[in-house]
Enzyme design. Structure first.
Site, mmCIF file in Angstrom:
data_model
loop_
_atom_site.group_PDB
_atom_site.id
_atom_site.type_symbol
_atom_site.label_atom_id
_atom_site.label_comp_id
_atom_site.label_asym_id
_atom_site.label_seq_id
_atom_site.Cartn_x
_atom_site.Cartn_y
_atom_site.Cartn_z
ATOM 1 N N SER A 261 0.845 -1.205 0.000
ATOM 2 C CA SER A 261 0.000 0.000 0.000
ATOM 3 C C SER A 261 0.876 1.249 0.000
ATOM 4 O O SER A 261 2.083 1.179 0.231
ATOM 5 C CB SER A 261 -0.889 0.008 1.240
ATOM 6 O OG SER A 261 -0.104 0.341 2.374
ATOM 7 N N LYS A 262 0.225 2.359 -0.235
ATOM 8 C CA LYS A 262 0.941 3.632 -0.242
ATOM 9 C C LYS A 262 1.571 3.879 1.124
ATOM 10 O O LYS A 262 2.647 4.438 1.235
ATOM 11 C CB LYS A 262 -0.034 4.744 -0.613
ATOM 12 C CG LYS A 262 0.589 6.117 -0.520
ATOM 13 C CD LYS A 262 -0.214 7.150 -1.254
ATOM 14 C CE LYS A 262 -0.084 8.520 -0.633
ATOM 15 N NZ LYS A 262 1.225 8.853 -0.110
#
Ligand code: GLU
Length: 510
Positions: A261-262
């Site tokens: 994920s970011k």
């Protein structure tokens, strides 16, 4: 069946392209090129609520930067266009009508409130063969009432009528055959009258068919949609030309626990986007590989190996080599850990093999950002500096940390090096050194080195202390390339000036 390989990368412009999406694009591209096929870029913008301005341009720019070439697309054109789904409404409307006419789809008027009420009344409610006759649709209502509602402009959706109790076979080139029973599927919405747009499922398969796509290569997250897509192909009578499916494994967090994920990028300090992204709503800026100093070739090489290998342990491969070697035989089925350290390693390797003059060009803006006017230095000078230090860097920007002193004299001197190397007699010895340097017949590294070393030996000076104090005055700390390479580069006058400045400014450690 032998058919021309045609693949598509079909992003939705809902934000910046994620690095996982870039890998999907890359595998499509490699597969197309390997098989002499076509690579299509289709913009899937039918979800108007999620449309983000600038996202399409971002996708184009990112693919261009990485060298992922597109044969047909919005900008490239092509005979299967338009390549943007919002410009294909007529086509979808026709296809929705075909399904309605053949009884494979029906019209439903249920409002969001009614659907919510059904969900509350029935645990695990699903709009399907077991419930549809209780709902407000063209299967449960008299035809004239349906007609009236449509005429009155009542918003409706078109749902796919899934026949229950059938085994649906999905064949995936990586995963083999997966069979699921149609009873677990719901009657998916295919079209919404409110915005006269199809949903992803309908638009996606209609376009894959009309664009003669041979292989659908996409992320694993789309695997659950595949049975529905198989049924849609069947409903249209397109089984014969249905594309092959390849669902690529997920990119995982660096520790392998869950989807990348970011936040992992923010936490561990690596970008998850190819280019910097300025969020138009929040104004937040997310870093990109390009802006972080990665070379596109390094990013490509790194991504190619996240889920695929060439069958041996070759790691460094150009785009052409990747194309030559690419096949799904060596694609992994399990998720690939996002080993971002390896990404840095690739960048280091690619920096070493990038010509020094090219690195010099990339280094010029970095110099500028550090307050140095790059035009004060010749291409040749910057190129030679790069050659001296590039072995020590992973990124172009790091050239500054290794080589800033080639452009500006040190303003400060490292305390710990002063403590270790600056002795009472250092100023006098360095002063003497300036005389030796002034008298050299020329100032090449090769001429200077033996003469200076000889002078140290003759006088019985401590070699380590003298040379390190000398270096301290030139660099500001005891690091950097070979000292006589530094003196040759900055020249005699500047060398002597820096030594004198050091003598004036460095005081004996207390
Ligand atoms: N528009 C979908 C996406 O955003 C495409 C999925 C597919 O390739 O079928 O990824």
């Amino acid at each position: 069946m032998d058919r021309k390989v045609r693949v598509r990368f079909a992003p939705s412009p809902t934000g910046p392209l994620h690095i996982g999406g870039v890998r999907t694009a890359l595998y499509n591209y490699l597969f197309a090129r390997r098989n002499g096929g076509d690579m299509i870029l289709r913009i899937e913008d039918t979800d108007s609520n999620r449309f983000v301005p600038g996202a399409e341009e971002y996708i184009n720019e990112a693919l261009a930067w990485l060298g992922i070439g597109i044969d047909e697309g919005v900008r490239e054109g092509g005979k299967y266009g338009p390549y943007k789904q919002s410009e294909r409404r007529d086509i979808y409307r026709d296809h929705v009508k075909r399904l309605l006419d053949s009884g494979r789809a029906y019209i439903a008027f249920d409002t969001p409130e009614e659907l919510e009420a059904a969900r509350t009344a029935t645990p695990n409610f699903q709009y399907d063969a077991t419930t549809r006759l209780r709902m407000r649709n063209s299967l449960s209502m008299p035809a004239d009432e349906v007609e009236k509602l449509i005429e009155a402009g009542t918003p409706y959706v078109v749902r796919f009528r899934i026949e229950p109790g059938r085994d649906v076979e999905v064949n995936d080139l990586l995963r083999g055959k997966v069979t699921i029973n149609s009873s677990i599927l719901d009657d998916k919405v295919l079209y919404k009258s409110a915005d006269d747009l199809p949903t992803y499922h309908l638009a996606n398969i209609v376009d894959d068919h009309l664009m003669e796509i041979s292989h659908v290569i996409r992320g694993e997250e789309w695997l659950p949609s595949a049975p529905l897509h198989v049924l849609l192909y069947e409903a249209f009578g397109w089984e014969e030309t249905r594309p092959e499916f390849v669902h690529l494994p997920l990119l995982l967090k660096p520790d392998g626990k869950g989807k990348l994920s970011k936040r992992d990028g923010d936490r561990l300090g690596f970008p998850v986007f190819p280019l910097e992204w300025h969020d138009p709503k929040t104004g937040a800026i997310s870093t990109g590989y390009r802006e972080s100093g990665y070379l596109p070739e390094a990013v490509i090489n790194f991504l190619a190996l996240l889920g695929w290998n060439p069958g041996d342990d070759t790691e460094i491969m150009s785009m052409d080599e990747l194309i030559q070697k690419f096949s799904f035989d060596h694609c992994s089925r399990s998720g690939a850990k996002f080993a971002f350290d390896k990404g840095r390693w690739f960048n280091h390797e690619y920096i070493q093999s990038t010509p020094d003059c090219e690195l010099a060009t990339l280094f010029r803006p970095v110099l500028k950002s550090k307050g140095v006017n790059p035009d004060d230095f010749s291409d040749d000078y910057i190129t030679r500096v790069v050659a001296l230090v590039k072995g020590r860097v992973n990124f172009v920007a790091e050239l500054w940390d290794q080589a800033g002193f080639f452009f500006v004299a040190p303003k400060n001197y490292a305390e710990k090096d002063i403590k270790k190397r600056w002795k009472e007699d250092t100023p006098a010895i360095l002063n003497e050194l300036t005389k030796v340097l002034a008298s050299l017949p020329d100032f090449n590294s090769k001429t200077a080195e033996p003469i200076v070393l000889d002078w140290v030996a003759q006088n019985g000076y401590h070699l380590g202390n003298v040379m390190n104090a000398f270096r301290l005055t030139l660099v500001g700390e005891c690091k950097g390339p070979h000292i006589f390479d530094i003196t040759e580069m900055i020249g005699r006058d500047e060398t002597i000036r820096r030594i004198n400045e050091g003598i004036d400014n460095i005081s004996l450690p207390g």
